[in-house]
Design a protein around this motif. Structure first.
Motif, PDB file in Angstrom:
ATOM      1  N   TYR A 143      -6.566   4.152  -6.806  1.00 36.60           N
ATOM      2  CA  TYR A 143      -7.668   4.945  -6.276  1.00 36.60           C
ATOM      3  C   TYR A 143      -7.489   6.436  -6.577  1.00 36.60           C
ATOM      4  N   GLY A 144      -6.688   6.766  -7.578  1.00 35.69           N
ATOM      5  CA  GLY A 144      -6.392   8.174  -7.871  1.00 35.69           C
ATOM      6  C   GLY A 144      -7.103   8.727  -9.089  1.00 35.69           C
ATOM      7  N   GLN A 145      -8.337   8.306  -9.320  1.00 36.70           N
ATOM      8  CA  GLN A 145      -9.039   8.708 -10.536  1.00 36.70           C
ATOM      9  C   GLN A 145      -9.269  10.213 -10.630  1.00 36.70           C
ATOM     10  N   GLU A 146      -9.329  10.896  -9.483  1.00 36.76           N
ATOM     11  CA  GLU A 146      -9.611  12.333  -9.512  1.00 36.76           C
ATOM     12  C   GLU A 146      -8.373  13.153  -9.851  1.00 36.76           C
ATOM     13  N   LYS A 147      -7.209  12.531  -9.888  1.00 40.07           N
ATOM     14  CA  LYS A 147      -5.962  13.253 -10.165  1.00 40.07           C
ATOM     15  C   LYS A 147      -5.681  13.216 -11.675  1.00 40.07           C
ATOM     16  N   LYS A 148      -5.680  14.400 -12.275  1.00 41.08           N
ATOM     17  CA  LYS A 148      -5.543  14.488 -13.734  1.00 41.08           C
ATOM     18  C   LYS A 148      -4.265  13.834 -14.241  1.00 41.08           C
ATOM     19  N   LYS A 149      -3.162  14.018 -13.509  1.00 41.47           N
ATOM     20  CA  LYS A 149      -1.885  13.485 -13.994  1.00 41.47           C
ATOM     21  C   LYS A 149      -1.873  11.961 -13.973  1.00 41.47           C
ATOM     22  N   ILE A 150      -2.581  11.350 -13.014  1.00 41.98           N
ATOM     23  CA  ILE A 150      -2.658   9.887 -12.983  1.00 41.98           C
ATOM     24  C   ILE A 150      -3.584   9.387 -14.086  1.00 41.98           C
ATOM     25  N   LYS A 151      -4.703  10.080 -14.254  1.00 42.79           N
ATOM     26  CA  LYS A 151      -5.650   9.688 -15.302  1.00 42.79           C
ATOM     27  C   LYS A 151      -4.995   9.775 -16.678  1.00 42.79           C
ATOM     28  N   SER A 152      -4.215  10.835 -16.890  1.00 38.42           N
ATOM     29  CA  SER A 152      -3.531  11.008 -18.169  1.00 38.42           C
ATOM     30  C   SER A 152      -2.476   9.925 -18.372  1.00 38.42           C
ATOM     31  N   LEU A 153      -1.738   9.598 -17.323  1.00 39.84           N
ATOM     32  CA  LEU A 153      -0.701   8.567 -17.414  1.00 39.84           C
ATOM     33  C   LEU A 153      -1.288   7.213 -17.781  1.00 39.84           C
ATOM     34  N   LEU A 154      -2.349   6.803 -17.093  1.00 39.53           N
ATOM     35  CA  LEU A 154      -2.933   5.493 -17.369  1.00 39.53           C
ATOM     36  C   LEU A 154      -3.642   5.466 -18.718  1.00 39.53           C
TER      37      LEU A 154
ATOM     38  N   ALA B   7      -9.756   1.660  -9.676  1.00 38.07           N
ATOM     39  CA  ALA B   7     -10.700   0.903  -8.853  1.00 38.07           C
ATOM     40  C   ALA B   7     -11.577   1.858  -8.057  1.00 38.07           C
ATOM     41  N   LEU B   8     -12.839   1.480  -7.855  1.00 43.83           N
ATOM     42  CA  LEU B   8     -13.733   2.196  -6.958  1.00 43.83           C
ATOM     43  C   LEU B   8     -13.438   1.763  -5.526  1.00 43.83           C
ATOM     44  N   THR B   9     -13.757   2.619  -4.584  1.00 44.07           N
ATOM     45  CA  THR B   9     -13.378   2.335  -3.197  1.00 44.07           C
ATOM     46  C   THR B   9     -14.025   1.067  -2.643  1.00 44.07           C
ATOM     47  N   ASP B  10     -15.212   0.714  -3.149  1.00 48.15           N
ATOM     48  CA  ASP B  10     -15.919  -0.463  -2.628  1.00 48.15           C
ATOM     49  C   ASP B  10     -15.800  -1.668  -3.552  1.00 48.15           C
ATOM     50  N   GLU B  11     -14.872  -1.599  -4.499  1.00 53.17           N
ATOM     51  CA  GLU B  11     -14.756  -2.654  -5.508  1.00 53.17           C
ATOM     52  C   GLU B  11     -13.916  -3.823  -4.997  1.00 53.17           C
ATOM     53  N   ASP B  12     -14.348  -5.031  -5.333  1.00 55.70           N
ATOM     54  CA  ASP B  12     -13.612  -6.246  -4.973  1.00 55.70           C
ATOM     55  C   ASP B  12     -12.235  -6.215  -5.630  1.00 55.70           C
ATOM     56  N   LEU B  13     -11.170  -6.452  -4.872  1.00 59.38           N
ATOM     57  CA  LEU B  13      -9.807  -6.315  -5.389  1.00 59.38           C
ATOM     58  C   LEU B  13      -9.242  -7.607  -5.982  1.00 59.38           C
ATOM     59  N   LEU B  14      -9.892  -8.745  -5.735  1.00 60.91           N
ATOM     60  CA  LEU B  14      -9.346  -9.996  -6.262  1.00 60.91           C
ATOM     61  C   LEU B  14      -9.214  -9.993  -7.785  1.00 60.91           C
ATOM     62  N   PRO B  15     -10.211  -9.483  -8.542  1.00 65.99           N
ATOM     63  CA  PRO B  15     -10.029  -9.428 -10.007  1.00 65.99           C
ATOM     64  C   PRO B  15      -8.839  -8.563 -10.425  1.00 65.99           C
ATOM     65  N   PHE B  16      -8.549  -7.503  -9.694  1.00 64.67           N
ATOM     66  CA  PHE B  16      -7.387  -6.661  -9.999  1.00 64.67           C
ATOM     67  C   PHE B  16      -6.093  -7.431  -9.734  1.00 64.67           C
ATOM     68  N   PHE B  17      -6.099  -8.248  -8.690  1.00 62.87           N
ATOM     69  CA  PHE B  17      -4.925  -9.052  -8.364  1.00 62.87           C
ATOM     70  C   PHE B  17      -4.692 -10.133  -9.423  1.00 62.87           C
TER      71      PHE B  17
ATOM     72  N   ILE C 188       0.859  -1.179   0.000  1.00 63.89           N
ATOM     73  CA  ILE C 188       0.000   0.000   0.000  1.00 63.89           C
ATOM     74  C   ILE C 188       0.897   1.231   0.000  1.00 63.89           C
ATOM     75  N   TYR C 189       0.791   2.039  -1.073  1.00 59.55           N
ATOM     76  CA  TYR C 189       1.481   3.335  -1.124  1.00 59.55           C
ATOM     77  C   TYR C 189       0.410   4.365  -1.442  1.00 59.55           C
ATOM     78  N   TYR C 190      -0.158   4.925  -0.397  1.00 61.13           N
ATOM     79  CA  TYR C 190      -1.374   5.733  -0.505  1.00 61.13           C
ATOM     80  C   TYR C 190      -1.228   6.950   0.386  1.00 61.13           C
TER      81      TYR C 190
ATOM     82  N   HIS D 180       3.743   8.777  -8.581  1.00 63.28           N
ATOM     83  CA  HIS D 180       4.927   7.930  -8.711  1.00 63.28           C
ATOM     84  C   HIS D 180       4.654   6.497  -8.263  1.00 63.28           C
ATOM     85  N   GLY D 181       3.670   6.326  -7.382  1.00 61.59           N
ATOM     86  CA  GLY D 181       3.250   4.966  -7.068  1.00 61.59           C
ATOM     87  C   GLY D 181       2.692   4.263  -8.286  1.00 61.59           C
ATOM     88  N   THR D 182       2.002   5.017  -9.129  1.00 66.75           N
ATOM     89  CA  THR D 182       1.473   4.481 -10.383  1.00 66.75           C
ATOM     90  C   THR D 182       2.600   4.198 -11.366  1.00 66.75           C
ATOM     91  N   ILE D 183       3.527   5.144 -11.506  1.00 69.31           N
ATOM     92  CA  ILE D 183       4.641   4.968 -12.439  1.00 69.31           C
ATOM     93  C   ILE D 183       5.443   3.714 -12.100  1.00 69.31           C
TER      94      ILE D 183
END
Length: 351
Positions: free
Chosen positions: A290-301, A311-321, A213-215, A275-278
């Motif tokens: 969980y950084g969808q509201e940050k323009k620089k992260i949205k642009s990077l991805l 991911a949404l805050t209440d979303e099951d994380l197993l599919p992401f894993f 977790i780097y949040y 940078h956690g995303t990078i």
């Protein structure tokens, strides 16, 4: 060439250190001698006085672990700064600099008291040689703050070539400074994981590929529930990097070496940072962002076709894993941007 980088190399922020380290290393790979313009620690996150004040508060609150972490972090960032050769205007080599490189990071963020106060430095007002920028950013500064800023406008006209990190900065350079610029990649993307692993080549791996977790900030309750649920489903420990969370198995203070080690060894990343995303992308990790509201992260991805990591805050994380991102496509996109960014540097530093 002798090159002097002007940036925030000595902040107690892993991203700030790594962007400075990466740009230095990339320039050295191109055959240049690289220095950093000495930056006073006053008013920065590495200033001594706030550390003492914070320690006293923690001790009075009987938060002994937090107090210890403050000084572990301080010591870690003193240690990593040995990578940087710094110079001042009084040094002989300063007058032999062929080119000053301003960037990267949010050096043109005029919403920040620190950058606004030091605008002369980060716009190169008194520099005595050629000036370029690399991946500089205005962050979320509104355009009108530049329209009425005489220093920014006048200094911009002395810059030989401007490269920026994001669309917002590109638009301000175009509309306010009336100059062309180029969007280049963050300098951390100029290196690959093998380059970063050299920093920790003698460090043993964490056991059993933990979850990282780097949040920044407090995780929502929904997210905490989903993270704990994922721990139960896959049977792996959780590392919280940089922030103490009593429900995590391992808590690690900010330290650039440990940052790289965590990314090298983890099996999955949960982040809301740029940078956690990078570094999730550099180390080809599956991750939940969980950084969808940050323009620089949205642009990077978006630019790397990795948007399904959001991911949404209440979303099951197993599919992401379990759902491997397509790193064949992602790496191709990164390599294209990296190559064009290196060409920007070569074009400006080979004459």
């Amino acid at each position: 060439m002798n090159i002097c980088i002007i940036t925030v190399y000595n902040s107690e922020n892993c991203g700030s250190f790594l962007q400075a380290y990466a740009l230095k290393t990339a320039l050295e790979k191109l055959g240049h001698h690289v220095y950093f313009l000495n930056r006073s620690k006053k008013d920065t996150s590495h200033a001594l006085k706030p550390h003492i004040e914070d320690s006293i508060k923690k001790l009075l609150q009987l938060q002994f672990k937090d107090c210890k972490n403050i000084w572990m972090r301080y010591k870690a960032f003193i240690n990593v700064q040995k990578f940087f050769s710094t110079i001042s205007e009084s040094d002989e080599i300063y007058h032999k600099i062929d080119c000053f490189v301003i960037g990267s990071d949010t050096l043109w963020n005029l919403n920040s008291k620190y950058f606004s106060k030091n605008i002369d430095i980060y716009f190169g007002k008194n520099l005595n040689s050629k000036i370029i920028t690399y991946a500089v950013s205005v962050a979320n500064t509104p355009k009108d703050k530049f329209v009425n800023n005489k220093t920014a406008i006048e200094c911009s006209q002395r810059i030989s070539d401007i490269s920026v990190r994001d669309d917002a900065t590109y638009e301000i350079v175009k509309d306010v400074f009336h100059m062309d610029s180029e969007i280049v990649c963050d300098p951390t993307l100029l290196l690959n994981k093998d380059d970063y692993n050299l920093l920790i080549k003698d460090r043993p791996a964490f056991d059993d590929a933990p979850i990282l977790i780097y949040y920044f900030g407090n995780l929502p309750d929904d997210s905490i529930y989903q993270i704990k649920k994922l721990r139960e489903e896959i049977g792996k420990k959780i590392i919280s990097f940089g922030q103490y969370r009593d429900w995590c198995d391992i808590n690690i203070p900010f330290d650039p070496y440990l940052f790289i080690q965590c990314y090298r060894d983890c099996s999955f990343v949960i982040t809301n940072t740029f940078h956690g995303t990078i570094f999730s992308l550099i180390y080809e990790k599956n991750f939940a962002n969980y950084g969808q509201e940050k323009k620089k992260i949205k642009s990077l991805l978006s630019s790397t076709d990795a948007e399904k990591a959001f991911a949404l805050t209440d979303e099951d994380l197993l599919p992401f894993f379990e759902n491997r991102l397509n790193y064949n496509i992602i790496n191709k996109k990164i390599e294209e941007h990296k190559n064009s960014s290196i060409q920007f540097l070569k074009r400006n530093l080979n004459n």
